[in-house]
Design a protein around this motif. Structure first.
Motif, short mmCIF file in Angstrom:
data_model
loop_
_atom_site.label_atom_id
_atom_site.label_comp_id
_atom_site.label_asym_id
_atom_site.label_seq_id
_atom_site.Cartn_x
_atom_site.Cartn_y
_atom_site.Cartn_z
N TYR A 64 -2.79 10.15 2.03
CA TYR A 64 -2.70 9.80 3.45
C TYR A 64 -2.23 8.37 3.59
O TYR A 64 -2.88 7.45 3.11
N ASP A 65 -1.12 8.16 4.27
CA ASP A 65 -0.64 6.80 4.49
C ASP A 65 -0.98 6.37 5.91
O ASP A 65 -0.37 6.84 6.87
N GLU A 66 -1.95 5.49 6.02
CA GLU A 66 -2.42 4.99 7.32
C GLU A 66 -2.58 6.10 8.35
O GLU A 66 -1.91 6.10 9.39
N PRO A 67 -3.49 7.03 8.08
CA PRO A 67 -3.61 8.19 8.98
C PRO A 67 -4.07 7.84 10.39
O PRO A 67 -3.77 8.58 11.32
N LYS A 87 0.83 -1.21 0.00
CA LYS A 87 0.00 0.00 0.00
C LYS A 87 0.87 1.26 0.00
O LYS A 87 0.61 2.19 -0.76
N SER A 88 1.88 1.27 0.87
CA SER A 88 2.76 2.45 0.90
C SER A 88 3.52 2.59 -0.42
O SER A 88 3.73 3.70 -0.92
N VAL A 89 3.92 1.45 -0.97
CA VAL A 89 4.62 1.47 -2.25
C VAL A 89 3.72 2.09 -3.32
O VAL A 89 4.15 2.94 -4.11
N PHE A 94 2.50 11.21 6.10
CA PHE A 94 3.24 9.94 6.17
C PHE A 94 2.75 9.08 7.33
O PHE A 94 2.25 9.60 8.33
N GLN A 95 2.96 7.77 7.15
CA GLN A 95 2.57 6.81 8.18
C GLN A 95 3.18 7.19 9.53
O GLN A 95 2.54 7.13 10.56
N SER A 96 4.46 7.61 9.50
CA SER A 96 5.15 7.95 10.75
C SER A 96 5.18 9.46 11.00
O SER A 96 5.98 9.95 11.77
MG LIG Z 1 2.64 1.12 4.78
#
Ligand SMILES: [Mg+2]
Ligand SMILES: Nc1ncnc2c1ncn2[C@@H]1O[C@H](COP(=O)(O)OP(=O)(O)O)[C@@H](O)[C@H]1O
Lengths: 252, 258
Positions: A161-164, A40-42, A84-86
């Motif tokens: 949005y990456d895993e908000p 998913k992030s990719v 970002f996720q982080s």
């Molecule tokens: Mg990810």
């Protein structure tokens, strides 16, 4: 507005994306769901040119991202905001310097105007009086919100949005969901959200797409996805351990 | 059999070859970034302070200790064949040609180079470098160019300081402690010292400054694997910088002091 055409991406012998096709219309809020490590992030990093496809192409406003030169890509990136996720806040800078980073670099605004506008963006995400704090002093939920304020600082047309909501408590997750909906409505943006939080997905999506084995196996409105008969999608949205999706190391 | 051998050789050289390729590409982006505005003046000054000023205490101690011990050994050694008069010359030549640039480079690479790898490595694994890119900022230009320039400019400056302080350390041991006359020591220092010794030392320092920043930033930029990866990058940066400085020192000396 965003189009993936037959995108392949591998890391050594790990074939992450395997001929992925996906279309996102202007103004649409699409949510991509899928298990951990499915890419998913990719996928999201391909939209903004942080990664390039091995094969196939990603188009934004009918420009192929991987064929753009650096200046063109940077011009395009100013239309994007990414969470970002982080959170990925710059930890050597204060909160407002984080939020105002792009403004300071890409506009001719004075330092005090940047700070003022940063405070305004922070207020939009419900943060007041933390302008001069350092990111390390903030809780996870606050960092996400500062990340969101930074993403919307340049009034983007597209938000990624990456895993908000991952890693947040239910209340903070709900706050972020509401903010995403508010951004979509108030700023009239196109958004791509990655998540495996189904509650969040149903809430913020116009369209839900499921990533599985490197391709989008199903796509529909939240209602359609909720009532799908596809066994893979059913297993995922119901969160069952047994079904067609195999989990590494677990025999069924 | 032959296929196996070729495969084996391929497997052995694949990683170093990939690394070399990436380092060259990084150098090309640095050079391109240096020529293209906006110039990151604030970052450059910040890094110059970090590399230059903050390294100063360690550099000073290293320089004075080396100058003193050098003068001590030369004095006791040379007195065996009555050549005490040449100690000043040997100290001056060793400091300017060799110890100035190499010691300054090793100290700064161990301090600032390690910090560069750790900082960039952390930024990499916490996606801060990706975030820079999404904000339409070229991370090589923003992060690496200022560090590279700081190394290139500050290492020669620290080398000059090391040269001078080392020579003063030698003077102190010989003149103050061992009783050589000040006048003859200074004459021994000046009479055989040529400008060439000093600026060839500076050329070495420029090379070392470019090399250790390039290696350290490369290690940071290609960090993967969380906190452990950052540790590996930092160690790698110091080890490869030291190796590069020490090995290239021989070849540079052979070439510069023909
Ligand atoms: Mg990810
Ligand atoms: N930069 C990279 N280098 C090598 N492998 C990667 C890289 N980024 C992601 N991967 C691999 O691709 C797969 C998908 O990762 P990712 O997209 O982060 O998953 P997720 O769906 O949880 O966001 C994982 O197996 C991961 O190890």
């Amino acid at each position: 507005m965003i189009e993936f055409r037959d995108v392949h991406k591998s890391f050594e012998d790990n074939n992450v994306l395997q001929g992925l096709n996906l279309n996102v219309d202007k103004g649409e809020s699409i949510v991509v769901i899928g298990g951990s490590g499915t890419g998913k992030s990719v996928l999201l990093k391909h939209v903004i040119g942080l990664m390039n496809p091995d094969n196939g192409a990603v188009y934004v406003d009918s420009n192929s991202i991987s064929e753009m030169n650096e200046d063109g890509l940077n011009q395009l990136r100013k239309k994007f905001g990414m969470l970002f996720q982080s959170s990925a806040l710059f930890d050597s800078m204060t909160v407002w310097e984080n939020v105002g980073f792009a403004l300071k670099r890409h506009t001719s605004m004075s330092e005090s105007d940047v700070k003022e506008l940063s405070s305004e963006k922070l207020k939009m995400v419900g943060l007041v009086g933390i302008e001069d704090d350092m990111p390390a002093q903030l809780s996870g939920g606050m960092r996400k919100r500062v990340g969101l304020a930074r993403a919307i600082a340049m009034n983007p047309e597209i938000l990624l949005y990456d895993e908000p909501t991952t890693g947040l408590d239910p209340i903070n997750a709900e706050v972020i969901n509401d903010l995403i909906i508010k951004m979509n409505e108030e700023l009239n943006v196109t958004s791509v959200t990655i998540t495996h939080d189904m509650k969040s997905a149903y809430k913020i999506a116009d369209t839900i797409a499921m990533l599985y084995n490197g391709v989008i196996i199903s796509r529909g409105t939240p209602e359609e996805i909720r009532n799908t008969t596809d066994p893979v999608v059913r297993q995922f949205i119901e969160g069952k351990a047994s079904g067609p999706i195999s989990v590494e190391g677990i025999d069924k | 059999m032959i296929v196996k051998v070729i495969e084996f050789i391929g497997a052995v050289i694949e990683k170093p070859a990939l690394g070399m390729g990436r380092i060259v590409l990084l150098l090309v982006s640095i050079l391109r970034g240096m020529l293209k505005p906006p110039f990151e003046i604030r970052n450059i000054i910040g890094q110059m302070l970090e590399v230059g000023v903050n390294s100063l205490p360690v550099v000073l101690i290293t320089a004075i200790a080396t100058g003193m011990v050098l003068a001590l050994h030369m004095y006791t050694g040379f007195s065996r064949f009555g050549a005490e008069g040449l100690v000043g010359t040997v100290v001056a030549l060793s400091m300017t040609r060799e110890f100035g640039p190499v010691l300054a480079a090793l100290v700064v690479a161990g301090r600032a180079g390690a910090a560069m790898a750790a900082e960039l490595g952390t930024m990499k694994v916490t996606e801060q470098i990706d975030a820079l890119e999404t904000l339409a900022v070229n991370p090589v230009k923003y992060l690496v160019v200022p560090r590279f320039l700081a190394g290139l400019i500050m290492l020669p400056a620290l080398t000059i300081i090391t040269d001078i302080v080392g020579i003063l350390g030698g003077y102190f041991v010989n003149v103050v402690l061992l009783g050589t006359s000040s006048k003859s020591y200074l004459r021994a220092t000046w009479d055989f010292l040529q400008m060439e010794d000093i600026y060839n030392g500076m050329i070495k320092a420029c090379f070392f400054g470019a090399a250790f920043t390039l290696i350290s930033c490369y290690k940071g930029f290609y960090t993967s694997g969380g906190a452990e990866g950052v540790g590996r990058a930092t160690t790698g940066a110091v080890v490869y910088s030291f190796m590069t400085i020490l090995i290239s020192d021989y070849f540079l000396s052979a070439w510069l002091f023909r």
